[in-house]
Motif scaffolding. Structure first.
Motif, PDB file in Angstrom:
ATOM      1  N   MET A   1     -60.928  51.711 -45.272  1.00 17.74           N
ATOM      2  CA  MET A   1     -59.915  52.737 -45.338  1.00 17.74           C
ATOM      3  C   MET A   1     -60.484  53.914 -46.137  1.00 17.74           C
ATOM      4  O   MET A   1     -61.078  53.732 -47.189  1.00 17.74           O
ATOM      5  CB  MET A   1     -58.665  52.154 -46.029  1.00 17.74           C
ATOM      6  CG  MET A   1     -57.522  53.113 -46.050  1.00 17.74           C
ATOM      7  SD  MET A   1     -56.000  52.526 -46.876  1.00 17.74           S
ATOM      8  CE  MET A   1     -55.620  51.007 -46.073  1.00 17.74           C
ATOM      9  N   LEU A   5     -56.748  58.559 -47.157  1.00 13.02           N
ATOM     10  CA  LEU A   5     -55.651  57.732 -46.664  1.00 13.02           C
ATOM     11  C   LEU A   5     -55.078  56.866 -47.791  1.00 13.02           C
ATOM     12  O   LEU A   5     -53.863  56.684 -47.884  1.00 13.02           O
ATOM     13  CB  LEU A   5     -56.132  56.855 -45.498  1.00 13.02           C
ATOM     14  CG  LEU A   5     -55.057  56.061 -44.766  1.00 13.02           C
ATOM     15  CD1 LEU A   5     -53.955  56.975 -44.255  1.00 13.02           C
ATOM     16  CD2 LEU A   5     -55.677  55.275 -43.629  1.00 13.02           C
ATOM     17  N   LYS A   6     -55.951  56.373 -48.667  1.00 12.89           N
ATOM     18  CA  LYS A   6     -55.471  55.600 -49.830  1.00 12.89           C
ATOM     19  C   LYS A   6     -54.582  56.477 -50.709  1.00 12.89           C
ATOM     20  O   LYS A   6     -53.511  56.049 -51.142  1.00 12.89           O
ATOM     21  CB  LYS A   6     -56.652  55.078 -50.647  1.00 12.89           C
ATOM     22  CG  LYS A   6     -57.446  53.990 -49.972  1.00 12.89           C
ATOM     23  CD  LYS A   6     -58.645  53.605 -50.841  1.00 12.89           C
ATOM     24  CE  LYS A   6     -59.613  52.745 -50.093  1.00 12.89           C
ATOM     25  NZ  LYS A   6     -60.830  52.465 -50.878  1.00 12.89           N
ATOM     26  N   MET A   8     -52.948  59.145 -49.779  1.00  8.27           N
ATOM     27  CA  MET A   8     -51.737  59.463 -49.031  1.00  8.27           C
ATOM     28  C   MET A   8     -50.721  58.318 -49.133  1.00  8.27           C
ATOM     29  O   MET A   8     -49.540  58.540 -49.412  1.00  8.27           O
ATOM     30  CB  MET A   8     -52.075  59.736 -47.559  1.00  8.27           C
ATOM     31  CG  MET A   8     -50.876  60.027 -46.683  1.00  8.27           C
ATOM     32  SD  MET A   8     -50.001  61.543 -47.128  1.00  8.27           S
ATOM     33  CE  MET A   8     -51.116  62.759 -46.485  1.00  8.27           C
ATOM     34  N   LEU A   9     -51.184  57.091 -48.939  1.00  9.64           N
ATOM     35  CA  LEU A   9     -50.285  55.939 -49.024  1.00  9.64           C
ATOM     36  C   LEU A   9     -49.725  55.769 -50.436  1.00  9.64           C
ATOM     37  O   LEU A   9     -48.532  55.486 -50.608  1.00  9.64           O
ATOM     38  CB  LEU A   9     -51.012  54.671 -48.574  1.00  9.64           C
ATOM     39  CG  LEU A   9     -51.386  54.620 -47.093  1.00  9.64           C
ATOM     40  CD1 LEU A   9     -52.213  53.380 -46.786  1.00  9.64           C
ATOM     41  CD2 LEU A   9     -50.132  54.666 -46.231  1.00  9.64           C
ATOM     42  N   LEU A  10     -50.576  55.963 -51.433  1.00 10.57           N
ATOM     43  CA  LEU A  10     -50.126  55.869 -52.818  1.00 10.57           C
ATOM     44  C   LEU A  10     -49.101  56.966 -53.116  1.00 10.57           C
ATOM     45  O   LEU A  10     -48.086  56.717 -53.791  1.00 10.57           O
ATOM     46  CB  LEU A  10     -51.321  55.974 -53.756  1.00 10.57           C
ATOM     47  CG  LEU A  10     -51.096  55.623 -55.216  1.00 10.57           C
ATOM     48  CD1 LEU A  10     -50.566  54.206 -55.379  1.00 10.57           C
ATOM     49  CD2 LEU A  10     -52.395  55.778 -55.987  1.00 10.57           C
ATOM     50  N   LEU A  12     -47.108  58.512 -50.916  1.00  5.30           N
ATOM     51  CA  LEU A  12     -45.864  58.191 -50.212  1.00  5.30           C
ATOM     52  C   LEU A  12     -45.092  57.084 -50.933  1.00  5.30           C
ATOM     53  O   LEU A  12     -43.868  57.145 -51.054  1.00  5.30           O
ATOM     54  CB  LEU A  12     -46.163  57.789 -48.771  1.00  5.30           C
ATOM     55  CG  LEU A  12     -46.659  58.913 -47.862  1.00  5.30           C
ATOM     56  CD1 LEU A  12     -47.113  58.351 -46.517  1.00  5.30           C
ATOM     57  CD2 LEU A  12     -45.579  59.967 -47.682  1.00  5.30           C
ATOM     58  N   LEU A  13     -45.805  56.086 -51.428  1.00  4.02           N
ATOM     59  CA  LEU A  13     -45.179  55.004 -52.172  1.00  4.02           C
ATOM     60  C   LEU A  13     -44.522  55.538 -53.448  1.00  4.02           C
ATOM     61  O   LEU A  13     -43.394  55.156 -53.787  1.00  4.02           O
ATOM     62  CB  LEU A  13     -46.224  53.934 -52.510  1.00  4.02           C
ATOM     63  CG  LEU A  13     -45.720  52.593 -53.010  1.00  4.02           C
ATOM     64  CD1 LEU A  13     -44.853  51.918 -51.959  1.00  4.02           C
ATOM     65  CD2 LEU A  13     -46.898  51.699 -53.355  1.00  4.02           C
ATOM     66  N   ILE A 162     -50.123  63.311 -52.450  1.00  7.79           N
ATOM     67  CA  ILE A 162     -50.105  63.671 -51.027  1.00  7.79           C
ATOM     68  C   ILE A 162     -50.901  64.954 -50.798  1.00  7.79           C
ATOM     69  O   ILE A 162     -51.724  65.040 -49.874  1.00  7.79           O
ATOM     70  CB  ILE A 162     -48.654  63.818 -50.522  1.00  7.79           C
ATOM     71  CG1 ILE A 162     -47.988  62.440 -50.452  1.00  7.79           C
ATOM     72  CG2 ILE A 162     -48.616  64.516 -49.163  1.00  7.79           C
ATOM     73  CD1 ILE A 162     -46.485  62.482 -50.233  1.00  7.79           C
TER      74      ILE A 162
END
Length: 175
Positions: A1, A5-6, A8-10, A12-13, A162
């Protein structure tokens, strides 16, 4: 990954958790108080035990007393979480007021520079926020203050992550 992207996911979380915390700020405030109580118990216990290894009678006594006070405070927060939440909210209010006063005083030392007005406004807003919290403490704002501040910070952190992810993705495309 990929790294972007890591992030972005963090991000969003963090935004999702920020919204959840803002949806239940009193619960989050009590959770913060409970976690603070646990950390004070652990830190105070270590401080008290570590005090026996400190050199010098005065330092040893001071270290042990500070550890005992921290354990007592942690136990108090855990035994009475709502009162502990009010105590922490009061400390935050005092810090807002002190920071506001300090920035107002500092702004007058910056008179004649471009930093005068932003510093003065920042100080006045902090002082106003402290006054608002104090004026509305009786209507439950103090119980939810820590949760509201945590939720806002989680939102800011999430959006920051983000934006960092989008920046990384755009630089990776151009590289």
């Amino acid at each position: 990954m990929s790294d972007w992207l890591k992030l972005m996911l963090l991000g969003l979380l963090s935004v999702v958790f920020g919204v959840i915390v803002l949806g239940a700020p009193v619960v989050a405030s009590v959770a913060i108080t409970t976690l603070t109580g646990i950390m004070l118990l652990i830190g105070g216990g270590l401080q008290a035990v570590g005090g026996f290894t400190v050199e010098g009678a005065g330092n040893k006594i001071l270290s042990i007393i500070m550890g005992i006070i921290m354990v007592f405070l942690g136990w108090s927060f855990l035994s009475h979480p709502l009162e502990g939440t009010l105590t922490l909210a009061t400390v935050v209010m005092i810090l807002f007021a002190a920071g506001g006063i300090a920035r107002i005083i500092l702004s007058f030392q910056m008179r004649g520079t471009g930093l005068f007005w932003p510093t003065l406004i920042s100080g006045v807003l902090s002082l106003g926020l402290a006054a608002y919290v104090m004026a509305n403490a009786g209507v439950g704002l103090a119980f939810s203050l820590l949760g509201i501040l945590m939720g806002i910070e989680m939102l800011f952190n999430g959006f920051g992550l983000i934006f960092a992810a989008l920046f990384l993705r755009s630089t990776a495309k151009h590289a």
